[in-house]
Design a protein around this motif. Structure first.
Motif, short mmCIF file in Angstrom:
data_model
loop_
_atom_site.label_atom_id
_atom_site.label_comp_id
_atom_site.label_asym_id
_atom_site.label_seq_id
_atom_site.Cartn_x
_atom_site.Cartn_y
_atom_site.Cartn_z
N ILE A 299 0.66 -1.14 0.03
CA ILE A 299 0.13 -0.09 0.12
C ILE A 299 0.87 0.99 -0.05
N SER A 300 0.39 2.38 -0.79
CA SER A 300 1.17 3.59 -0.75
C SER A 300 0.17 4.57 -1.06
N ARG A 301 0.68 5.96 -0.89
CA ARG A 301 -0.09 6.96 -0.87
C ARG A 301 0.72 8.21 -1.64
N ASP A 302 -0.10 8.81 -2.36
CA ASP A 302 0.37 10.28 -2.74
C ASP A 302 -0.32 11.29 -2.29
N ASN A 303 0.16 11.95 -1.14
CA ASN A 303 -0.74 12.96 -0.51
C ASN A 303 -1.06 14.12 -1.36
N ALA A 304 -0.34 14.61 -2.40
CA ALA A 304 -0.28 15.65 -3.21
C ALA A 304 -1.65 15.30 -4.03
N LYS A 305 -1.86 14.28 -4.47
CA LYS A 305 -2.99 13.80 -5.16
C LYS A 305 -4.24 13.13 -4.51
N ASN A 306 -3.98 12.94 -3.22
CA ASN A 306 -5.18 12.49 -2.51
C ASN A 306 -5.34 11.09 -2.83
N THR A 307 -4.56 10.35 -3.09
CA THR A 307 -4.73 9.01 -3.74
C THR A 307 -3.82 8.04 -3.11
N VAL A 308 -4.33 6.90 -2.83
CA VAL A 308 -3.84 5.73 -2.17
C VAL A 308 -3.67 4.39 -3.23
N TYR A 309 -2.98 3.71 -3.07
CA TYR A 309 -2.66 2.73 -4.33
C TYR A 309 -2.56 1.33 -3.40
N LEU A 310 -2.71 0.18 -3.89
CA LEU A 310 -2.56 -1.27 -3.67
C LEU A 310 -1.80 -1.78 -4.64
N GLN A 311 -0.85 -2.21 -4.48
CA GLN A 311 0.11 -2.74 -5.64
C GLN A 311 0.05 -4.15 -5.04
N MET A 312 -0.74 -5.22 -6.09
CA MET A 312 -0.86 -6.63 -5.48
C MET A 312 -0.22 -7.56 -6.59
N ASN A 313 0.79 -8.39 -5.93
CA ASN A 313 1.58 -9.19 -6.87
C ASN A 313 1.44 -10.80 -6.53
N SER A 314 1.99 -11.60 -7.29
CA SER A 314 1.69 -13.24 -6.70
C SER A 314 0.12 -13.20 -6.26
#
Length: 123
Positions: free
Chosen positions: A68-83
């Motif tokens: 999980i990561s986030r870009d506070n400038a863009k008010n966006t959260v990400y979820l990179q899912m592998n395997s």
């Protein structure tokens, strides 16, 4: 305030997928952001959570595979899912604890959810 999730889809076992969730509105600050998931016939469960400072925690079932990561400038959260595994199949929801300005210009806080995005892991 709205959260809009995107990036779900069909992926083969072992493959990757990246989810995004963007918050919009008259936002003052976003505190914790998280991803939950709900599989058919099961309760919604926490997948990963990240603080405004970037500290993250994960469900045991996804540790080492999801980030999980986030870009506070863009008010966006990400979820990179592998395997990815078939048991990761679920509707994924983003969540944010958000302070925002009301129509009356008062500072308020709330717990907001995105609309959900389907992730299907199957060959």
């Amino acid at each position: 305030v709205q959260l809009r999730a995107s990036g779900g889809g069909l992926v083969q076992p072992g493959g990757p997928l990246r989810l995004s969730c963007a918050a919009s509105g008259n936002i003052f600050i976003i505190n914790n952001m998280a991803w939950y998931r709900q599989a058919p016939g099961k309760q919604r469960e926490l997948v990963a959570i990240i603080t405004s400072g970037g500290s993250a925690n994960y469900a045991d079932s996804v540790k080492g595979r999801f980030t999980i990561s986030r870009d506070n400038a863009k008010n966006t959260v990400y979820l990179q899912m592998n395997s990815l595994k078939p048991e990761d199949t679920a509707v994924y929801y983003c969540n944010g604890l958000i302070q925002y300005y009301s129509v009356e210009r008062q500072l308020r806080g709330g717990d907001f959810w995105g609309q959900g995005t389907q992730v299907t892991v199957s060959s």
